[in-house]
Design a protein around this motif. Structure first.
Motif, PDB file in Angstrom:
ATOM      1  N   THR A 203      15.713 -15.052   4.428  1.00 42.41           N
ATOM      2  CA  THR A 203      16.540 -13.852   4.637  1.00 42.41           C
ATOM      3  C   THR A 203      17.184 -13.780   6.014  1.00 42.41           C
ATOM      4  N   LEU A 247      24.955 -13.220   1.735  1.00 46.62           N
ATOM      5  CA  LEU A 247      23.615 -12.797   2.151  1.00 46.62           C
ATOM      6  C   LEU A 247      23.125 -11.613   1.325  1.00 46.62           C
ATOM      7  N   ASN A 251      19.616 -11.487  -0.397  1.00 48.11           N
ATOM      8  CA  ASN A 251      18.671 -10.407  -0.124  1.00 48.11           C
ATOM      9  C   ASN A 251      18.186  -9.726  -1.394  1.00 48.11           C
ATOM     10  N   GLN A 255      13.856 -10.728  -3.651  1.00 52.31           N
ATOM     11  CA  GLN A 255      12.902  -9.788  -4.245  1.00 52.31           C
ATOM     12  C   GLN A 255      12.120 -10.401  -5.407  1.00 52.31           C
ATOM     13  N   PRO A 266      -0.240 -14.889  -1.776  1.00 51.30           N
ATOM     14  CA  PRO A 266       1.152 -15.177  -1.431  1.00 51.30           C
ATOM     15  C   PRO A 266       1.660 -16.508  -1.992  1.00 51.30           C
TER      16      PRO A 266
ATOM     17  N   ASN B 121      -3.117 -19.674   1.455  1.00 53.97           N
ATOM     18  CA  ASN B 121      -2.832 -18.250   1.232  1.00 53.97           C
ATOM     19  C   ASN B 121      -3.254 -17.742  -0.137  1.00 53.97           C
TER      20      ASN B 121
ATOM     21  N   ARG C 183      15.468  -6.687   8.559  1.00 53.82           N
ATOM     22  CA  ARG C 183      16.508  -6.954   7.547  1.00 53.82           C
ATOM     23  C   ARG C 183      16.241  -6.156   6.281  1.00 53.82           C
ATOM     24  N   VAL C 187      18.826  -3.490   4.703  1.00 51.94           N
ATOM     25  CA  VAL C 187      19.362  -3.741   3.364  1.00 51.94           C
ATOM     26  C   VAL C 187      19.035  -2.582   2.418  1.00 51.94           C
TER      27      VAL C 187
END
Lengths: 325, 325, 325, 325
Positions: A203, A247, A251, A255, A266, B121, C183, C187
């Motif tokens: 990002t 971008l 962005n 998600q 993660p 992780n 960011r 956003v």
């Protein structure tokens, strides 16, 4: 070997740009799916990437057994065109990295990406020593892999600057979230534009490029390589409005990672999202993940689909308004 | 395999006690020094240890290449007497641990010691899943290795209790500094006295035993196995004054680790101190360390010698006052 | 109070720009030096800053006693011109922040800057609740102070977005090094250009502005406010080359912070460097620091002088080449 | 003042033993409930505690405003009998601690308990300097409060040993979970049996006492002071079986803390559990918590009740079997 500057330039000329840390597709019973791997590689090359990075974190390099790793590298090497092939060698200590180099680096491999030691409680000078020894041993150029979320510590600006300035490494892949260090590196390293400064951030691409990065090695480029390629072109051409539009799409796409389930770590969230999107896009066959990552659920797939749809909608809208992608 | 309770008891009967995480001696140019390894093993057995733990953190398991690891295990297996041989399999993820098991576990190996995933992780449920898969795959009993200083996180009491209660693991090696979790484990696990509860602490042996540990797998037992054996005997016999005298010696000996140089990481400080003391005691030939650990300096050796002398003095004094060791 | 949008706009119109977290000068025996404080304020206003932020971390807000804090705010309030005055209220828990508001907020105070709880082990929802209660109590607009290096945790993007979207806070001061969260905030927050998005980074100003920040509250602006003002103007005018020249100077100046002594913590290193530079520039009388910060040594002063000289040299060179500042 | 050794002995003679960090009862609208505070104090004294520790972490010291803190100390001072009164002064930096001393220490206060700096990024030598300055300023003896879970770092053994050996502090309250440091302190400090070594651990009391602690300042002693008193007596009399029976009860009681809800932080979980149990026992009127702690829910109360019942059952069973408490 210690790369000399002519080598560095040559490699740089060849591989500036987007280098996806290619996912390693698995069959539902978790064997390598080499057909899907080739398909993904072909797809990425078709989207204009500058090279391929095998066995990175998003490539489950640290989950694959030695023989699986060898197979992945051999498969990609066999398909290789003019674009460089980088290989991640993620091992806890120096002797194991050297062993990995001997096992994985063939003539088709153009460079290796190596983390600092982990599970080893080493000091800052010992980390420097690690890279010096790796550089001396490696027959191909070395990039330092700054991966604090996984190793538990960030490479210091001091160490990165030292290694770059002395041509022990030809570049860095910076997957830290702290651009302060990246700035110090680009400010203090002489001839930094001759080095490979890759960002791993999905990002902050624009910021990293402004700071002086010249490449993107981001997980998301597995599923949106064309956008990363377009973003880099827009930045190079100083087309700020185009850049900002691209971008905006990235962005949204990022998600896919947004966690919604506590039991999932993660790694499985991120890699699962990428694989699930690649299945959705018809590029690989299964979103199976290495153990012990929690398998992708139908709920996660639905989330990924809705994010992809939202991104597509934004793109369609932009195109109907005349944005050249 | 999932160990059944009869197996567990048998193993327990055999290996309660002191199990040193045996150092891996190297030659000055960092090849395996198998003669010194045999010499160290013989020395430790002679001091009354109950078993040998190969390839632990103090054994530089994470520094050795796959073929070196195999050689270490084979060498110890060839020498093996009635005492059990445990092998550490320290790899970042499940597939790599399974590969390590297939490579390292032979008939002479009585159990394996496995950390949770690292560089990966993962979530708490994924850590549990990791151990379940390892347990199912392993032909020998599994101990969970709680090593937060190296993996970056502690195994939760919940996970340890679950794994022990369901007989997926036969014990734990707890090298965390937090005895709170150990207490919860010994309070909540049914029949915990049938499990192997090993402490990795050099200085809290008495506390760990009070809490319910029944074994010591401590780095310092490489250089003071006899004191650990004596301490466990004193504790078992409720000879508190003897125990306290022995602990006083161990509390001096532990100062071999006290860092005095910033450039050296905890790994090289600790392993270097042990190897240096073993050279001083005439048991191994060199205090060489794997890369990238900073080599032991003459200054460190001097420090180690002075600590050994101080401990010896205390022992002499005690003996002259009639302390039965 | 919960700021309504008209208030927010008004404040925004007034205070976009550079707002130094003003240092609190002390006498050599560590009493407040109010003459130096006034002198520093006058100097900063003269350099074109848009406002003053009192009692921030660089202002030693957490070192001052309640009565000293009150005196600092009263002194700055008495001098106040049209530029806004922000006040930091850095207290561990909600009741203490509310008490600080009652004590420190007068008619001359235009906004407060408040961290999440610290020394308190609170959860993410409790952090949200903290800011909600602070917002309800405060007679002036609230900015959330994201300061992970001191509180031990970063405010989550989720919490910042929620607080901004619901107009509970009018902005954030982001002193984390992680621009990823910034960011996400820019956003996802609707009408984010109407919010106060202040970066605390000395070296990533350009990135933060690209991401959508509209103000700089950086320690270094105590000693180089004119450069920060010029940098923001260059960014606003899309004069990238000018911006890059100014940033080059700031990237040299930031080396006043570079630590060279182990016994000194980050607080004393940073605040000591700023105060030492201000003494060198003739703006304040002493570089004394609150206890227990290690006093500035002659060696540190020499380092600061050499960095200032290097920056000056670069500026002179640029000016001789015709750079309009 | 720097306590001289005669003072230390006197204080030691008086306050070895159980010193609860007394909860601060609040009314449902979060004002001080001084009647409940007095009632709790009377109850604890009746259970045989050796002193009272006001404004600790469990006493919400860091949540109370300055005037509330003063009121709590005055109220406890007014009730004071022969037992010592200790007061926690938890402030981020030296000047604020000195201010707190001036505000809170009266003739009825026998000692203060002070953490290292927090929210301040100080170095190890600066932490030492902090305590030296506090010791010089304080009219009463000082204990160092080792509270890593809240300050973000542990006091080093080196600093604790230095401060104790030079009589700058008369003792420590160790709320870290790492008994390794406590052991080093008791091994290396001369005449350590003349110092106040308080453990803050609810579950490792026996270990801490074995190591050389001579007091317990544990949250759980708010609701089970009699058990802690009995445990210390059993330890002093070397009645190991009694000790182990009492610890079994405490190990059940500690489950009042076991978290079952993600939205609640550790502070509200722990303090809420204690207050809820005190309400259940009829000693205080409300389990209200300071903001921003999540209020105790009926579900949590139910959990606390069931733990209390389980502990009671165990006690009844033991008594019917003839255990002298």
């Amino acid at each position: 070997m210690v790369a000399d500057s002519s080598d560095t330039s040559a490699l740089f000329g060849a591989i500036g740009g987007v280098i996806p840390p290619i996912c390693t597709p698995l069959t539902p019973d978790r064997r390598l799916d080499l057909d899907s791997l080739r398909s993904l590689r072909t797809h990425l090359i078709g989207q204009g990437v500058s090279g391929i990075f095998a066995l990175g974190t998003m490539g489950e390099g640290h989950y694959l057994t030695p023989s699986q790793s060898t197979t992945v590298v051999e498969t990609l090497a066999a398909e290789k065109g003019p674009e460089p092939l980088l290989v991640g060698i993620v091992e806890p200590t120096t002797p194991r990295v050297l062993e990995g180099i001997d096992r994985l680096v063939s003539e088709q491999v153009d460079g290796i990406v190596v983390t600092g030691p982990f599970y080893a409680n080493v000091s800052e000078p010992e980390i420097l020593r690690h890279f010096e020894l790796v550089a001396k041993h490696s027959p191909v150029p070395v990039l330092a892999y700054n991966m604090p979320s996984n190793t538990g510590y960030a490479l210091t600006a001091h160490n990165m600057i030292e290694l770059l300035a002395e041509d022990l490494i030809v570049g860095i892949k910076d997957s830290s979230l702290d651009l302060t260090n990246l700035r110090r590196v680009t400010v203090e390293v002489p001839n930094v534009d001759k080095k490979l400064i890759f960002t791993g951030s999905d990002t902050l691409l624009d910021c990293a490029l402004d700071i002086g990065a010249n490449g993107a090695v981001t997980g998301l480029s597995n599923i949106a390589a064309d956008y990363f390629v377009a973003a880099m072109a827009a930045h190079a051409g100083d087309r700020r409005i185009d850049l900002s539009r691209i971008l905006r799409v990235l962005n949204i796409l990022v998600q896919v990672y947004v966690p919604t389930e506590v039991e999932r770590g993660p790694n499985s969230t991120a890699i699962g999202a990428l694989k699930s999107a690649l299945v959705e896009q018809g590029i690989i066959a299964s979103d199976a993940l290495s153990e012990p990552m929690t398998p992708v659920t139908e709920g996660r797939r639905e989330h990924v689909r809705s994010v992809l749809a939202e991104a597509r909608q934004l793109v369609d809208m932009a195109e109907s308004q005349g944005l050249a992608s």
